[in-house]
Design a protein around this motif. Structure first.
Motif, PDB file in Angstrom:
ATOM      1  N   THR A  97       6.735  -8.298  -9.354  1.00 13.07           N
ATOM      2  CA  THR A  97       6.991  -8.662  -7.958  1.00 13.07           C
ATOM      3  C   THR A  97       6.551 -10.078  -7.641  1.00 13.07           C
ATOM      4  O   THR A  97       6.605 -10.502  -6.493  1.00 13.07           O
ATOM      5  CB  THR A  97       6.314  -7.684  -6.969  1.00 13.07           C
ATOM      6  OG1 THR A  97       4.897  -7.932  -6.929  1.00 13.07           O
ATOM      7  CG2 THR A  97       6.577  -6.233  -7.349  1.00 13.07           C
ATOM      8  N   ASP A 102       0.363  -6.831  -9.200  1.00 13.50           N
ATOM      9  CA  ASP A 102       1.043  -5.752  -9.911  1.00 13.50           C
ATOM     10  C   ASP A 102       0.143  -5.085 -10.943  1.00 13.50           C
ATOM     11  O   ASP A 102       0.333  -3.902 -11.255  1.00 13.50           O
ATOM     12  CB  ASP A 102       2.305  -6.286 -10.593  1.00 13.50           C
ATOM     13  CG  ASP A 102       3.369  -6.698  -9.581  1.00 13.50           C
ATOM     14  OD1 ASP A 102       3.255  -6.318  -8.403  1.00 13.50           O
ATOM     15  OD2 ASP A 102       4.315  -7.413  -9.971  1.00 13.50           O
ATOM     16  N   ALA A 130       4.167  -5.971  -0.877  1.00 14.75           N
ATOM     17  CA  ALA A 130       5.354  -5.980  -1.724  1.00 14.75           C
ATOM     18  C   ALA A 130       5.111  -5.220  -3.018  1.00 14.75           C
ATOM     19  O   ALA A 130       5.974  -4.473  -3.500  1.00 14.75           O
ATOM     20  CB  ALA A 130       5.771  -7.418  -2.018  1.00 14.75           C
ATOM     21  N   SER A 131       3.927  -5.405  -3.590  1.00 13.88           N
ATOM     22  CA  SER A 131       3.615  -4.736  -4.849  1.00 13.88           C
ATOM     23  C   SER A 131       3.530  -3.220  -4.662  1.00 13.88           C
ATOM     24  O   SER A 131       4.100  -2.449  -5.451  1.00 13.88           O
ATOM     25  CB  SER A 131       2.297  -5.279  -5.407  1.00 13.88           C
ATOM     26  OG  SER A 131       2.029  -4.764  -6.685  1.00 13.88           O
ATOM     27  N   ALA A 133       4.948  -1.459  -2.348  1.00 17.49           N
ATOM     28  CA  ALA A 133       6.302  -0.984  -2.072  1.00 17.49           C
ATOM     29  C   ALA A 133       7.104  -0.817  -3.360  1.00 17.49           C
ATOM     30  O   ALA A 133       7.811   0.181  -3.548  1.00 17.49           O
ATOM     31  CB  ALA A 133       7.007  -1.947  -1.123  1.00 17.49           C
ATOM     32  N   ALA A 134       6.996  -1.787  -4.263  1.00 16.40           N
ATOM     33  CA  ALA A 134       7.753  -1.743  -5.509  1.00 16.40           C
ATOM     34  C   ALA A 134       7.332  -0.574  -6.394  1.00 16.40           C
ATOM     35  O   ALA A 134       8.169   0.185  -6.910  1.00 16.40           O
ATOM     36  CB  ALA A 134       7.592  -3.060  -6.267  1.00 16.40           C
ATOM     37  N   TYR A 135       6.034  -0.425  -6.585  1.00 15.42           N
ATOM     38  CA  TYR A 135       5.555   0.619  -7.497  1.00 15.42           C
ATOM     39  C   TYR A 135       5.685   2.007  -6.877  1.00 15.42           C
ATOM     40  O   TYR A 135       5.860   2.994  -7.596  1.00 15.42           O
ATOM     41  CB  TYR A 135       4.123   0.318  -7.943  1.00 15.42           C
ATOM     42  CG  TYR A 135       4.112  -0.752  -9.004  1.00 15.42           C
ATOM     43  CD1 TYR A 135       4.133  -0.426 -10.351  1.00 15.42           C
ATOM     44  CD2 TYR A 135       4.156  -2.098  -8.652  1.00 15.42           C
ATOM     45  CE1 TYR A 135       4.162  -1.407 -11.328  1.00 15.42           C
ATOM     46  CE2 TYR A 135       4.196  -3.089  -9.617  1.00 15.42           C
ATOM     47  CZ  TYR A 135       4.203  -2.733 -10.956  1.00 15.42           C
ATOM     48  OH  TYR A 135       4.259  -3.710 -11.926  1.00 15.42           O
ATOM     49  N   ALA A 137       8.265   2.791  -5.050  1.00 17.69           N
ATOM     50  CA  ALA A 137       9.671   3.065  -5.334  1.00 17.69           C
ATOM     51  C   ALA A 137       9.844   3.547  -6.770  1.00 17.69           C
ATOM     52  O   ALA A 137      10.562   4.523  -7.040  1.00 17.69           O
ATOM     53  CB  ALA A 137      10.510   1.818  -5.079  1.00 17.69           C
ATOM     54  N   GLN A 158      10.637  -8.512   1.181  1.00 23.82           N
ATOM     55  CA  GLN A 158      10.520  -7.923  -0.148  1.00 23.82           C
ATOM     56  C   GLN A 158      10.093  -6.460  -0.057  1.00 23.82           C
ATOM     57  O   GLN A 158      10.631  -5.599  -0.759  1.00 23.82           O
ATOM     58  CB  GLN A 158       9.536  -8.723  -1.002  1.00 23.82           C
ATOM     59  CG  GLN A 158       9.556  -8.338  -2.474  1.00 23.82           C
ATOM     60  CD  GLN A 158       8.656  -9.226  -3.317  1.00 23.82           C
ATOM     61  OE1 GLN A 158       7.920 -10.057  -2.799  1.00 23.82           O
ATOM     62  NE2 GLN A 158       8.703  -9.047  -4.625  1.00 23.82           N
ATOM     63  N   SER A 159       9.140  -6.153   0.816  1.00 25.87           N
ATOM     64  CA  SER A 159       8.715  -4.769   0.990  1.00 25.87           C
ATOM     65  C   SER A 159       9.859  -3.899   1.492  1.00 25.87           C
ATOM     66  O   SER A 159      10.065  -2.767   1.014  1.00 25.87           O
ATOM     67  CB  SER A 159       7.540  -4.696   1.979  1.00 25.87           C
ATOM     68  OG  SER A 159       6.394  -5.315   1.451  1.00 25.87           O
ATOM     69  N   TYR A 162      12.453  -2.906  -1.228  1.00 29.03           N
ATOM     70  CA  TYR A 162      12.077  -1.815  -2.117  1.00 29.03           C
ATOM     71  C   TYR A 162      12.176  -0.445  -1.444  1.00 29.03           C
ATOM     72  O   TYR A 162      11.912   0.578  -2.082  1.00 29.03           O
ATOM     73  CB  TYR A 162      10.645  -2.016  -2.627  1.00 29.03           C
ATOM     74  CG  TYR A 162      10.453  -3.213  -3.518  1.00 29.03           C
ATOM     75  CD1 TYR A 162      11.253  -3.421  -4.641  1.00 29.03           C
ATOM     76  CD2 TYR A 162       9.461  -4.148  -3.237  1.00 29.03           C
ATOM     77  CE1 TYR A 162      11.072  -4.525  -5.452  1.00 29.03           C
ATOM     78  CE2 TYR A 162       9.263  -5.251  -4.058  1.00 29.03           C
ATOM     79  CZ  TYR A 162      10.070  -5.436  -5.159  1.00 29.03           C
ATOM     80  OH  TYR A 162       9.878  -6.530  -5.966  1.00 29.03           O
TER      81      TYR A 162
END
Length: 407
Positions: A97, A102, A130-131, A133-135, A137, A158-159, A162
């Motif tokens: 991200t 991360d 953002a991180s 949100a990504a993980y 997902a 970015q959030s 995801y």
């Protein structure tokens, strides 16, 4: 031989411990937690078939059967120079991200998902949100990111991308954090500032540097600090390597803060482990603008344990470092560039000396801060155009003028 006790959560301030179960993220009295000291690992314990931070999974306090991974870790270590000293830049923006967070998020979300958590909250309008949100997902979890109501859409894009739900909270950053704590009674709090397993992920940075450098420790690690998770992660990882007999000494942790918001530096200079009054002003190093770091005593203890040092970096030096890094092909956000700027200060003090192995951690990409980076590039272009006009004198391109313009 007596078997070692299983790891537990540890409140370093009181000595109280708790089992590594449930959704606990702080002590009963509200203190931050870490994990009881671990024995560390050696090179034979690495999972060399894995190209991510999970190659160091043997160093974690609990086994993780199904890691939530997007390929984090394994970031480049680039040999370079800064002024008169040789340094190596650890390019953490190669994380999925775009920031070092991360590392912590991968381990934290893996831990929570492995315990049946289905929903998480986090309070961060930047890299942390953002991180998470990504993980989330990647793990199939529902994530809600709490941000101050004044946050720009660009910072939370970015959030949202995801699939996280972004909730605007009335008031400032402190009000947002308070709302997250209130919500944590019902929803798992995946906090990059609070959760002990986040630090367990960040400590893999120390193991990775050890491997990058041929299974040795650097003399110095230079990093920027807001909450101080990189400082604490390096302290954990290198302390484990020392306990395991894999290194002979701890590297010195050299920590930078923007002078406009430097509460850790102020307390360090005062010689104590408690907050001291300090003035705050806006800074372009927004990611390090944290007025009340949750783990302030622990960060200071880690720096001192390593015989390290701290520096408060003026805004002009941060701006200069952004441009100097870009001139090397390194596009670092101002928060990240603060670490590079501090190399000059530590070198002038004689803390960093020629011939030493010095690693500078660049935590995030300039792509994460398009507004401020655009302003800095435009300002630089304006200065260059003024110089060119002086040299040309007649409106024609002067010697060395760039005819292509600036972005």
């Amino acid at each position: 031989m007596e078997r070692p006790s299983p790891p537990r959560y540890l409140d370093e301030r009181s000595g109280r411990t708790y089992p590594l179960t449930g959704r606990r993220w702080r002590g009963d009295d509200g203190a931050p937690l870490t994990v009881t000291p671990l024995p560390g690992i050696g090179r034979d314990d690495l999972d060399t078939g894995t190209r991510s931070l999970w190659r160091y999974r043997a160093a974690l306090p609990l086994a993780v059967d199904h890691p939530v991974s997007l390929g984090e870790g394994g970031t480049p270590l680039l040999a370079s120079s800064w002024g008169a000293v040789q340094v190596s830049f650890k390019l953490e923006w190669f994380s999925p991200t775009g920031s070092f967070k991360d590392r912590g998020t991968s381990v934290m979300i893996s831990h929570l998902a492995g315990r049946g958590v289905t929903d998480v909250i986090e309070d961060s309008s930047g890299n942390g949100g953002a991180s998470v949100a990504a993980y989330s997902a990647a793990a199939g979890l529902r994530a809600e990111i709490l941000v101050p109501e004044s946050t720009s859409e660009a910072k939370i894009l970015q959030s949202r991308a995801y699939g996280a739900r972004v909730r605007l909270v009335p008031g400032d950053r402190d009000a947002t954090a308070a709302e997250a704590v209130r919500r944590s009674a019902d929803t798992a709090y995946a906090s990059h500032n609070w959760h002990p397993f986040f630090l367990q992920g960040v400590k893999t940075l120390a193991y990775e540097l050890w491997e990058d450098l041929g299974f040795t420790a650097p003399d110095n690690v230079v990093t920027v600090a807001g909450a101080g998770s990189v400082v604490l992660g390096c302290d954990l990882g290198f302390s484990e390597l020392l306990a395991a007999g894999q290194i002979r000494r701890l590297p010195r942790l050299l920590v930078a803060q923007p002078a406009n918001c430097a509460p850790l530096h102020a307390s360090f200079q005062a010689g104590g482990e408690t907050p001291v009054p300090v003035d705050h002003a806006p800074t372009i190093a927004e990611g390090a603008s944290i007025r009340r770091p949750v783990r302030l005593p622990e960060v200071l203890r880690a720096v001192r344990r390593s015989e390290g040092d701290m520096a408060a970096v003026p805004e002009a030096d941060i701006v200069s470092a952004v441009h100097r890094l870009a001139a090397k092909g390194l596009y670092a956000e101002p928060t990240s560039a603060t670490a590079a700027a501090a190399v000059d200060l530590f070198t002038a003090r004689g803390v960093i000396r020629p011939g030493q192995t010095t690693v500078v951690v660049l935590t995030g990409s300039g792509l994460k801060a398009p507004a401020v980076m655009g302003r800095l590039v435009a300002e630089e272009g304006t200065e260059e155009d003024a110089e060119v006009d002086t040299e040309g004198g007649n409106g024609m391109p002067g010697q060395g003028e760039r005819t292509g313009g600036t972005p």
